[in-house]
Design a protein around this motif. Structure first.
Motif, PDB file in Angstrom:
ATOM      1  N   THR A  45      94.287  82.019  37.320  1.00  0.00           N
ATOM      2  CA  THR A  45      94.889  81.085  36.369  1.00  0.00           C
ATOM      3  C   THR A  45      96.397  81.007  36.560  1.00  0.00           C
ATOM      4  N   LEU A  46      96.897  79.783  36.566  1.00  0.00           N
ATOM      5  CA  LEU A  46      98.331  79.513  36.595  1.00  0.00           C
ATOM      6  C   LEU A  46      98.685  78.801  35.296  1.00  0.00           C
ATOM      7  N   VAL A  47      99.640  79.367  34.555  1.00  0.00           N
ATOM      8  CA  VAL A  47     100.076  78.771  33.294  1.00  0.00           C
ATOM      9  C   VAL A  47     101.534  78.344  33.436  1.00  0.00           C
ATOM     10  N   LEU A  48     101.803  77.074  33.162  1.00  0.00           N
ATOM     11  CA  LEU A  48     103.150  76.524  33.257  1.00  0.00           C
ATOM     12  C   LEU A  48     103.656  76.172  31.861  1.00  0.00           C
ATOM     13  N   ASN A  49     104.841  76.659  31.507  1.00  0.00           N
ATOM     14  CA  ASN A  49     105.482  76.342  30.229  1.00  0.00           C
ATOM     15  C   ASN A  49     106.872  75.785  30.508  1.00  0.00           C
ATOM     16  N   SER A  50     107.039  74.489  30.328  1.00  0.00           N
ATOM     17  CA  SER A  50     108.329  73.845  30.556  1.00  0.00           C
ATOM     18  C   SER A  50     108.929  73.424  29.230  1.00  0.00           C
ATOM     19  N   HIS A  51     110.169  73.866  28.977  1.00  0.00           N
ATOM     20  CA  HIS A  51     110.861  73.523  27.738  1.00  0.00           C
ATOM     21  C   HIS A  51     112.185  72.849  28.060  1.00  0.00           C
ATOM     22  N   SER A  52     112.478  71.768  27.364  1.00  0.00           N
ATOM     23  CA  SER A  52     113.735  71.070  27.553  1.00  0.00           C
ATOM     24  C   SER A  52     114.855  71.781  26.811  1.00  0.00           C
ATOM     25  N   PHE A  53     116.066  71.339  27.018  1.00  0.00           N
ATOM     26  CA  PHE A  53     117.235  71.932  26.390  1.00  0.00           C
ATOM     27  C   PHE A  53     117.108  71.957  24.863  1.00  0.00           C
ATOM     28  N   ASN A  54     116.561  70.891  24.299  1.00  0.00           N
ATOM     29  CA  ASN A  54     116.540  70.742  22.838  1.00  0.00           C
ATOM     30  C   ASN A  54     115.650  71.754  22.130  1.00  0.00           C
ATOM     31  N   THR A  55     114.703  72.357  22.827  1.00  0.00           N
ATOM     32  CA  THR A  55     113.799  73.314  22.178  1.00  0.00           C
ATOM     33  C   THR A  55     114.431  74.695  22.040  1.00  0.00           C
ATOM     34  N   HIS A  56     115.415  74.980  22.877  1.00  0.00           N
ATOM     35  CA  HIS A  56     116.065  76.298  22.896  1.00  0.00           C
ATOM     36  C   HIS A  56     115.041  77.415  23.119  1.00  0.00           C
ATOM     37  N   SER A  59     111.622  78.733  29.385  1.00  0.00           N
ATOM     38  CA  SER A  59     110.506  78.242  30.197  1.00  0.00           C
ATOM     39  C   SER A  59     109.987  79.380  31.064  1.00  0.00           C
ATOM     40  N   THR A  60     108.659  79.418  31.224  1.00  0.00           N
ATOM     41  CA  THR A  60     108.034  80.494  31.989  1.00  0.00           C
ATOM     42  C   THR A  60     106.856  79.960  32.790  1.00  0.00           C
ATOM     43  N   THR A  67     104.158  87.262  34.584  1.00  0.00           N
ATOM     44  CA  THR A  67     104.957  86.209  33.954  1.00  0.00           C
ATOM     45  C   THR A  67     106.396  86.274  34.424  1.00  0.00           C
ATOM     46  N   GLU A  68     106.973  85.117  34.720  1.00  0.00           N
ATOM     47  CA  GLU A  68     108.369  85.023  35.127  1.00  0.00           C
ATOM     48  C   GLU A  68     109.076  83.999  34.244  1.00  0.00           C
ATOM     49  N   ALA A  69     110.255  84.371  33.762  1.00  0.00           N
ATOM     50  CA  ALA A  69     111.112  83.434  33.036  1.00  0.00           C
ATOM     51  C   ALA A  69     112.047  82.769  34.038  1.00  0.00           C
ATOM     52  N   ILE A  70     112.331  81.489  33.839  1.00  0.00           N
ATOM     53  CA  ILE A  70     113.125  80.756  34.819  1.00  0.00           C
ATOM     54  C   ILE A  70     114.413  80.229  34.201  1.00  0.00           C
ATOM     55  N   GLU A  71     115.310  79.819  35.071  1.00  0.00           N
ATOM     56  CA  GLU A  71     116.631  79.356  34.655  1.00  0.00           C
ATOM     57  C   GLU A  71     116.711  77.833  34.672  1.00  0.00           C
ATOM     58  N   ARG A  72     117.880  77.326  34.328  1.00  0.00           N
ATOM     59  CA  ARG A  72     118.130  75.888  34.267  1.00  0.00           C
ATOM     60  C   ARG A  72     117.871  75.228  35.618  1.00  0.00           C
ATOM     61  N   GLY A  73     117.201  74.085  35.573  1.00  0.00           N
ATOM     62  CA  GLY A  73     116.949  73.326  36.794  1.00  0.00           C
ATOM     63  C   GLY A  73     115.469  73.176  37.049  1.00  0.00           C
ATOM     64  N   LEU A  74     115.108  73.015  38.324  1.00  0.00           N
ATOM     65  CA  LEU A  74     113.719  72.877  38.743  1.00  0.00           C
ATOM     66  C   LEU A  74     113.311  74.092  39.569  1.00  0.00           C
ATOM     67  N   THR A  75     112.182  74.655  39.223  1.00  0.00           N
ATOM     68  CA  THR A  75     111.668  75.841  39.907  1.00  0.00           C
ATOM     69  C   THR A  75     110.405  75.490  40.670  1.00  0.00           C
ATOM     70  N   PHE A 397     114.331  93.077  29.924  1.00  0.00           N
ATOM     71  CA  PHE A 397     113.980  92.014  28.987  1.00  0.00           C
ATOM     72  C   PHE A 397     112.781  91.218  29.487  1.00  0.00           C
ATOM     73  N   ASP A 398     112.597  91.111  30.802  1.00  0.00           N
ATOM     74  CA  ASP A 398     111.488  90.369  31.382  1.00  0.00           C
ATOM     75  C   ASP A 398     110.546  91.330  32.092  1.00  0.00           C
ATOM     76  N   THR A 399     109.260  91.024  32.058  1.00  0.00           N
ATOM     77  CA  THR A 399     108.256  91.897  32.656  1.00  0.00           C
ATOM     78  C   THR A 399     108.573  92.192  34.120  1.00  0.00           C
ATOM     79  N   GLY A 400     108.624  93.480  34.447  1.00  0.00           N
ATOM     80  CA  GLY A 400     108.859  93.893  35.826  1.00  0.00           C
ATOM     81  C   GLY A 400     110.310  93.912  36.257  1.00  0.00           C
ATOM     82  N   LYS A 401     111.209  93.407  35.421  1.00  0.00           N
ATOM     83  CA  LYS A 401     112.629  93.331  35.798  1.00  0.00           C
ATOM     84  C   LYS A 401     113.373  94.535  35.196  1.00  0.00           C
TER      85      LYS A 401
END
Length: 430
Positions: A45-56, A59-60, A67-75, A397-401
């Motif tokens: 299973t692959l789960v994609l969670n994309s959140h825009s700036f307004n949600t604060h 995105s993971t 699970t990986e948390a990502i930074e601003r931009g496109l991953t 703060f993030d799993t495995g990091k």
């Protein structure tokens, strides 16, 4: 009476014996019966969670339970054989160079028929305008028209580019039903050379003690000094009667101590409490006594933003580095010869030449979240080359990091880390 010839009788006996033999039960050892619940599924299973700036919201993505948390931009998340993956974030908000690199990788992935996904975080579209035709030609129709502060996901798990856009958030769960054989690497791991040294490691909030983090206690200082730390961060806040003490925040302190009175407490109330009933709290007298008794230890402050008042209250200004949270506080500290660690927010807010500002104000230390260093690699390298030491927080703060991950993957790009616990790799080679 009917009779049979000897030859015919012999043939009948052979046939009868053969029939009887074939009817014998087959031994169970020759057949392997697999219960229904023992069948192994090959799907992942692959789960994609994309959140825009307004949600604060962060995105993971999650793949094979990681699970990986990502930074601003496109991953881009590239799925590989053995339920493994690689990923890279491109700052498509702030860098045209990153957009070009992003488009180049997409072209290669499509040519190679790789299985991959894309998700946006924060604001991802600002620099895409000049690349609309290229994205269209590659088949990314919705991505080519992505607007600022929109959520976006894409995957091609079924062999077709599937895209979704939303003004706030998108969550999608995708089943990868076929095992993948792709072992190609598009994002080779970057390794940075560095020599281990004791000043690369700061004991976060005094360091972990008996598995408990963020106590800011005397016991944490004692324990982590024995383990090897020589740099110690303490969170400095004020009691209701204006006394400086060490605590992360009052709500956390109340949970740690079971304190039920009004917050903030008075200085006397603060000193009466034990953290988890065992660990001694620290006011300025306690902090000064401890550092006086450990002359090779350095204090790094957090929360407090008045450099002059705190430096005057501390036992040894030469063993003090203050994380500061405004350009004005940094400039004030510089005027009074106080060692400064500029925090992430004022650093990123500096207009123009950041390195020149830091040099002019004699700032030799920087504190940033490890979550931003991938998207701020150019700045990290500039700081490193200028001899300015960058320390990352948000370790664990993030799993495995954890500390080992930062040591193995991020030191060298950044100088050091705020660590909750001491790991064997930290032992100085100098």
């Amino acid at each position: 009476m009917k009779t049979f010839s000897p030859i015919l009788l012999s043939l009948k006996m052979v046939v009868l014996i053969s029939i009887l033999y074939t009817l014998q039960p087959v031994q169970a050892a020759n057949i392997k019966i697999i219960p229904a619940n023992d069948y192994v599924s090959t799907s992942t299973t692959l789960v994609l969670n994309s959140h825009s700036f307004n949600t604060h919201e962060r995105s993971t993505f999650t793949y094979a339970s990681q699970t990986e948390a990502i930074e601003r931009g496109l991953t881009i998340v590239h799925l590989q054989a053995g339920n493994t993956f690689e990923f890279k974030t491109f700052d498509t908000y702030g860098s045209k160079e990153d957009v070009q690199a992003f488009v180049d990788v997409l072209s290669k992935l499509i040519d190679d028929q790789a299985v991959f996904a894309i998700l946006a975080h924060d604001s991802a579209a600002a620099q895409l305008t000049d690349f609309q035709k290229q994205l269209n030609a590659l088949g990314f129709i919705q991505l080519s028209s992505l607007k600022g502060r929109q959520a976006y996901i894409m995957h091609n798990s079924n062999g077709i580019i599937t895209e979704k856009i939303n003004d706030s958030s998108i969550t999608e769960t995708i089943t990868i039903s076929k095992p993948l054989s792709d072992k190609k690497i598009y994002f080779p791991r970057e390794v940075y050379e560095f020599e281990s040294h004791i000043d690369r490691y700061i004991a976060h909030a005094g360091g972990e003690i008996n598995g408990v983090k963020s106590t800011n206690s005397k016991h944490a200082l004692d324990e982590n000094y024995k383990k090897g730390f020589r740099n110690f961060e303490l969170d400095i806040i004020e009691t209701s009667d204006g006394k400086l003490v060490a605590a992360h925040d009052w709500n956390m302190w109340a949970r740690f101590t079971d304190f039920t009175g009004s917050l903030p407490p008075t200085h006397d109330q603060f000193m009466e409490q034990k953290i988890y009933g065992d660990y001694t709290t620290l006011d300025m007298d306690g902090i000064n006594t401890w550092f006086k008794n450990h002359p090779d230890a350095t204090l790094i402050t957090d929360k407090v933003n008045d450099p002059i008042a705190f430096a005057n209250a501390f036992v040894d200004k030469d063993r003090l580095i203050m994380e500061l949270f405004s350009v004005m506080a940094v400039e004030k500290a510089s005027e009074h010869g106080i060692q400064t660690m500029i925090s992430q927010e004022p650093l990123l807010a500096i207009k123009g030449d950041k390195i020149n500002f830091l040099k002019v104000n004699n700032v030799k230390h920087v504190a940033v979240s490890r979550r931003i260093i991938a998207s701020q690699k150019k700045l990290m390298l500039q700081l490193r080359d200028a001899g300015i030491k960058v320390y990352v927080f948000n370790v664990n703060f993030d799993t495995g990091k954890d500390e080992q991950y930062v040591y193995d993957n991020e030191l060298g790009l950044v100088y050091g880390m705020y660590a909750d616990k001491w790991i064997p790799a930290m032992k100085s080679k100098n």
